[in-house]
Scaffold this active site. Structure first.
Site, PDB file in Angstrom:
ATOM      1  N   ARG A   1       2.355   6.510  16.682  1.00 37.54           N
ATOM      2  CA  ARG A   1       1.892   7.424  15.640  1.00 37.54           C
ATOM      3  C   ARG A   1       2.360   8.863  15.819  1.00 37.54           C
ATOM      4  O   ARG A   1       2.818   9.485  14.864  1.00 37.54           O
ATOM      5  CB  ARG A   1       0.367   7.354  15.502  1.00 37.54           C
ATOM      6  CG  ARG A   1      -0.142   5.953  15.128  1.00 37.54           C
ATOM      7  CD  ARG A   1       0.612   5.368  13.955  1.00 37.54           C
ATOM      8  NE  ARG A   1       0.111   4.087  13.503  1.00 37.54           N
ATOM      9  CZ  ARG A   1       0.871   3.035  13.237  1.00 37.54           C
ATOM     10  NH1 ARG A   1       2.181   3.094  13.413  1.00 37.54           N
ATOM     11  NH2 ARG A   1       0.344   1.918  12.790  1.00 37.54           N
TER      12      ARG A   1
ATOM     13  N   ASP B   1       0.806  -1.220   0.000  1.00 34.04           N
ATOM     14  CA  ASP B   1       0.000   0.000   0.000  1.00 34.04           C
ATOM     15  C   ASP B   1       0.837   1.268   0.000  1.00 34.04           C
ATOM     16  O   ASP B   1       0.604   2.167  -0.803  1.00 34.04           O
ATOM     17  CB  ASP B   1      -0.969  -0.011   1.192  1.00 34.04           C
ATOM     18  CG  ASP B   1      -2.022  -1.089   1.017  1.00 34.04           C
ATOM     19  OD1 ASP B   1      -2.985  -0.853   0.276  1.00 34.04           O
ATOM     20  OD2 ASP B   1      -1.857  -2.183   1.596  1.00 34.04           O
TER      21      ASP B   1
ATOM     22  N   ASP C   1      -5.532   5.281  12.994  1.00 31.81           N
ATOM     23  CA  ASP C   1      -4.190   5.769  12.697  1.00 31.81           C
ATOM     24  C   ASP C   1      -4.215   7.034  11.836  1.00 31.81           C
ATOM     25  O   ASP C   1      -3.428   7.950  12.048  1.00 31.81           O
ATOM     26  CB  ASP C   1      -3.357   4.675  12.027  1.00 31.81           C
ATOM     27  CG  ASP C   1      -2.971   3.584  13.017  1.00 31.81           C
ATOM     28  OD1 ASP C   1      -2.784   3.911  14.212  1.00 31.81           O
ATOM     29  OD2 ASP C   1      -2.861   2.404  12.612  1.00 31.81           O
TER      30      ASP C   1
HETATM   31  N1  ARG Z   1      -6.864  -0.804  16.925  1.00 32.71           N
HETATM   32  C1  ARG Z   1      -5.498  -0.496  17.252  1.00 32.71           C
HETATM   33  C2  ARG Z   1      -5.312   0.993  17.377  1.00 32.71           C
HETATM   34  O1  ARG Z   1      -6.113   1.722  16.903  1.00 32.71           O
HETATM   35  C3  ARG Z   1      -4.527  -1.152  16.324  1.00 32.71           C
HETATM   36  C4  ARG Z   1      -4.405  -0.546  14.976  1.00 32.71           C
HETATM   37  C5  ARG Z   1      -3.523  -1.367  14.119  1.00 32.71           C
HETATM   38  N2  ARG Z   1      -3.097  -0.597  13.001  1.00 32.71           N
HETATM   39  C6  ARG Z   1      -2.822  -1.127  11.834  1.00 32.71           C
HETATM   40  N3  ARG Z   1      -2.446  -0.306  10.888  1.00 32.71           N
HETATM   41  N4  ARG Z   1      -2.929  -2.421  11.591  1.00 32.71           N
HETATM   42  O2  ARG Z   1      -4.371   1.427  17.972  1.00 32.71           O
END
Ligand code: ARG
Length: 401
Positions: A97, A16, A126
């Site tokens: 992040r 991606d 994210d």
């Molecule tokens: N639900 C979790 C969070 O919001 C994990 C996110 C995982 N991110 C990913 N790009 N797979 O922190």
């Protein structure tokens, strides 16, 4: 005129983010894409990733070792706050992040870019964390999120990439969406989308199945200074080394798995599997040391602050005035959270079984039932009279005709 001239793109090496490179240039008229891959201890080799970005058309491919800052500046404050979203998730993905956002903004400023970009879709947390953090750090930068708009399926994305020389994934790609760093792993999607379906053993990489864990418990003494973990079994360790070692011990004993339904900020409920052995063990130990060294009122009040703090990390408000204010409170409370907690790891558990501190507020002569008791038992009677007075008055009132 394109959407931006020069863009710094958060880069992971996956399909991606790789496809984002030609997409930004071809579809959105970006003249130059600089990629930035942050090493957060995800265990990927960054050399090949750097090459991959150049092959996909990046003008420059940056790699940043962010491991120490990740643990020291992001994970450790989370530990001091005993941060657990919805009481369970220690924010292992969320904490990374704001750091990635900071690296993106710094690179954009250094290279004179007018925008930064990331490969998040429109359904997750994210994207919010990136966009809001970037806005807080430099409100003049544009944020581009191609995957939020391109509407391509997985197959279409791969096909698009192939047109620009991006190889399709060699291995049959896993059905899971996995995010990994030094703090742990987040696993979503595929069969896990059914909340009734138990996670297969194969999704775990940091924690052993209980059937395979040692039959003897293991004890580790975790030393803290002002709420920050600084040593294991008396050996002073740098933050990255410390988290790596505690991950090993806790993971070996099968501790640190979470299976939960989670409320995302964008309103969606999602099924999440996490493993964060070291981070969860450090939070348990830290909380235990606080119970020895904080006064009851601070300790109780802090629980509410912790809840708010966890939510704001989850919701992308790391760089926000509320966060700064809560940080000041939390830092003040950590002044005397110095000492050692003895943790016992066994069959999927991590249990504090001993604690000591020069700042301990535990007073044996007050607590004891032995003969050296100094507590004034008679004083209890007057205290209880006053304490219970409102309840007594209320009860009498009820009984009046
Ligand atoms: N639900 C979790 C969070 O919001 C994990 C996110 C995982 N991110 C990913 N790009 N797979 O922190």
């Amino acid at each position: 005129m394109g959407r931006a001239k020069k863009v710094v793109l958060a880069y992971s090496g996956g399909v991606d983010t790789s496809v984002c490179i030609p997409y930004l240039k071809q579809e959105w008229g970006v003249e130059s894409v600089i990629t930035l891959a942050a090493d957060l201890g995800q265990g990927d080799e960054l050399g090949p990733i750097q090459q991959k970005a150049l092959l996909a058309g990046a003008e420059e491919s940056l790699v940043a070792d962010a491991t120490t800052s990740f643990i020291k500046d992001y994970a450790f404050p989370g530990i001091q706050a005993n941060a657990l979203y919805e009481n369970r998730y220690p924010l292992s993905t969320a904490l990374a992040r704001p750091l990635i956002a900071k690296l993106l903004v710094e690179a954009a400023e250094r290279y004179g870019a007018d925008a930064v970009a990331h490969g998040c879709t429109g359904k997750g947390n994210d994207q919010v964390r990136f966009d809001v953090s970037i806005a807080a750090l430099n409100p003049n930068l544009k944020v581009l999120a191609p995957a939020r708009e391109w509407g391509m399926s997985r197959e279409e994305t791969i096909a698009y990439g192939e047109r620009f020389g991006i190889p399709s994934p060699v291995k049959k790609s896993s059905p899971y969406s996995i995010d990994t760093n030094l703090l742990g792993r987040s696993i979503e999607a595929g069969p896990l989308e059914d909340p009734w379906t138990e996670a297969e053993e194969e999704v775990f990489a940091l924690t052993a199945a209980i059937a395979l864990t040692p039959n003897e418990p293991e004890y580790v003494e975790i030393g803290f200074e002002r709420g920050l973990p600084t040593s294991l079994n008396g050996e002073a360790l740098e933050p990255v080394e410390l988290i790596t070692r505690i991950n090993d011990v806790a993971g070996r004993h099968g501790f640190g798995r979470i299976d939960m339904m989670e409320n995302r900020l964008v309103g969606i409920k999602s099924r999440e599997i996490y493993e964060a052995p070291g981070l969860l063990a450090l939070i348990q130990a830290h909380r235990d040391l606080e119970s020895l060294t904080l006064t009851a009122d601070v300790s109780h009040y802090k629980r509410g602050i912790e809840e708010t703090y966890s939510q704001l990390i989850y919701n992308g408000l790391w760089y926000s005035p509320l966060k700064q204010g809560l940080d000041a409170f939390i830092q003040q409370t950590q002044e005397r959270v110095t000492g050692t907690v003895r943790m016992k790891f066994f069959k999927g558990t991590a249990t504090p079984v001993g604690r000591r501190s020069l700042s301990s507020l535990y007073t044996p002569t007050l607590a004891t039932y032995g003969s050296d008791d100094t507590f004034d038992h008679k004083a209890a009677e007057g205290f209880i009279y006053v304490w219970g007075l409102p309840t007594r008055v209320w009860s009498q009132k009820l009984r009046e005709p």
